[in-house]
Scaffold this motif. Structure first.
Motif, short mmCIF file in Angstrom:
data_model
loop_
_atom_site.label_atom_id
_atom_site.label_comp_id
_atom_site.label_asym_id
_atom_site.label_seq_id
_atom_site.Cartn_x
_atom_site.Cartn_y
_atom_site.Cartn_z
N ILE A 89 0.84 -1.36 0.03
CA ILE A 89 0.06 -0.15 -0.08
C ILE A 89 0.91 1.42 -0.15
O ILE A 89 0.62 2.24 -0.56
CB ILE A 89 -1.11 0.22 1.30
CG1 ILE A 89 -2.20 -1.01 1.09
CG2 ILE A 89 -1.61 1.21 1.35
CD1 ILE A 89 -2.97 -1.41 2.10
N ALA A 90 1.98 1.32 0.60
CA ALA A 90 2.94 2.37 0.80
C ALA A 90 3.29 2.50 -0.58
O ALA A 90 3.73 3.74 -0.90
CB ALA A 90 3.88 2.30 2.07
N ARG A 91 3.83 1.68 -1.22
CA ARG A 91 4.55 1.66 -2.50
C ARG A 91 3.67 2.12 -3.68
O ARG A 91 3.73 2.75 -4.49
CB ARG A 91 5.43 0.32 -2.80
CG ARG A 91 6.06 0.39 -4.07
CD ARG A 91 6.83 -1.13 -4.32
NE ARG A 91 6.02 -2.19 -4.25
CZ ARG A 91 5.71 -2.96 -3.29
NH1 ARG A 91 6.56 -2.91 -2.17
NH2 ARG A 91 4.89 -4.02 -3.61
N SER A 92 2.29 1.58 -3.79
CA SER A 92 1.46 1.11 -4.93
C SER A 92 0.04 1.95 -4.43
O SER A 92 -0.66 1.87 -5.59
CB SER A 92 1.57 0.00 -5.19
OG SER A 92 2.30 -0.77 -5.79
N GLY A 93 -0.40 2.02 -3.27
CA GLY A 93 -1.50 2.51 -2.94
C GLY A 93 -2.31 1.33 -2.73
O GLY A 93 -2.09 0.04 -3.33
N PRO A 94 -3.68 1.55 -2.32
CA PRO A 94 -4.71 0.29 -2.24
C PRO A 94 -5.06 -0.12 -3.75
O PRO A 94 -4.90 0.67 -4.57
CB PRO A 94 -5.86 1.01 -1.73
CG PRO A 94 -5.55 2.47 -0.98
CD PRO A 94 -4.34 2.77 -1.85
N GLY A 95 -5.23 -1.39 -3.73
CA GLY A 95 -5.75 -1.95 -5.07
C GLY A 95 -5.40 -3.52 -5.45
O GLY A 95 -5.19 -3.99 -4.05
N LEU A 96 -5.46 -3.69 -6.44
CA LEU A 96 -5.26 -5.02 -6.83
C LEU A 96 -3.90 -5.53 -6.38
O LEU A 96 -2.58 -4.87 -6.74
CB LEU A 96 -5.58 -5.25 -8.49
CG LEU A 96 -5.50 -6.76 -8.78
CD1 LEU A 96 -6.48 -7.74 -8.12
CD2 LEU A 96 -5.62 -6.76 -10.19
N GLN A 97 -3.55 -6.84 -5.57
CA GLN A 97 -2.25 -7.11 -5.01
C GLN A 97 -1.86 -8.51 -5.41
O GLN A 97 -0.94 -8.60 -5.71
CB GLN A 97 -2.51 -7.13 -3.61
CG GLN A 97 -1.12 -7.33 -2.92
CD GLN A 97 -1.07 -8.72 -2.38
OE1 GLN A 97 -1.81 -9.38 -2.27
NE2 GLN A 97 0.45 -9.20 -2.29
N GLN A 98 -2.93 -9.38 -5.94
CA GLN A 98 -2.62 -10.65 -6.20
C GLN A 98 -3.65 -11.42 -7.14
O GLN A 98 -4.72 -11.03 -6.83
CB GLN A 98 -2.10 -11.46 -4.91
CG GLN A 98 -3.40 -11.39 -3.86
CD GLN A 98 -3.28 -12.70 -3.09
OE1 GLN A 98 -3.43 -13.87 -3.21
NE2 GLN A 98 -2.87 -12.17 -1.87
N LEU A 99 -3.39 -12.24 -7.81
CA LEU A 99 -4.01 -13.22 -8.45
C LEU A 99 -3.83 -14.75 -8.03
O LEU A 99 -2.59 -15.00 -7.98
CB LEU A 99 -3.97 -13.15 -9.89
CG LEU A 99 -4.77 -14.39 -10.91
CD1 LEU A 99 -6.24 -14.34 -10.64
CD2 LEU A 99 -4.53 -14.17 -12.30
#
Length: 157
Positions: A89-99
């Motif tokens: 979250i710190a690097r990319s912001g909230p959102g899709l993290q994995q499949l």
């Protein structure tokens, strides 16, 4: 022309059975669950705290769907600033993290992937949601996607 079935002897044909879930990293678990409930009608089918992973997690499914039978949306909220989800979250912001793919044997698949030169995050499977066994394919070897391999508890040896 593409083939609709896996070729005999392929890794996919022997281990991968379904898309298990899509993981979404969020800073506020309760707000994310409420948003999905209020706007999309999804229900919280399973919730737990995974101290090893440093997350509060929940599996969302359409109303009337049994947990573990269809593809779910996984909500992942950090328990502390040092866990992988907080760093994501710190690097990319909230959102899709994995499949995540549902597999029949995470150890055997991991061994075959390693033999093929694919990097995995863990040397041995770890504890995942609902007592599943998991491992992850490194994003650099997964086409830029963090891929989770999930062997459900019922399928574990």
């Amino acid at each position: 022309m593409t083939e609709n079935t896996a070729t005999a002897g392929s890794i996919t044909g022997r281990y991968v059975t379904a898309i298990d879930h899509v993981g979404i990293a969020v800073p506020d678990f309760d707000a994310a669950v409420q948003w999905h409930r209020d706007h999309l009608g999804l229900v919280l089918a399973h919730e737990e705290v995974n101290e090893e992973q440093g997350v509060r997690e929940g599996m969302l499914s359409p109303a009337g769907t049994a947990f573990g039978t269809d593809t779910a949306i996984q909500i992942l909220a950090p328990l502390n600033d040092d866990c992988a989800i907080a760093k994501f979250i710190a690097r990319s912001g909230p959102g899709l993290q994995q499949l995540a793919y549902r597999v029949t044997d995470v150890e055997a698949l991991s061994a075959e992937l390693r033999q093929a030169g694919v990097r995995l995050l863990y040397d041995a499977p770890r504890h995942g949601t609902a007592d599943s066994r998991i491992n992850f394919i490194h994003p650099k070897d997964g086409g830029g996607v963090l891929i989770e391999l999930v062997e459900p508890a019922a399928a574990a040896h």
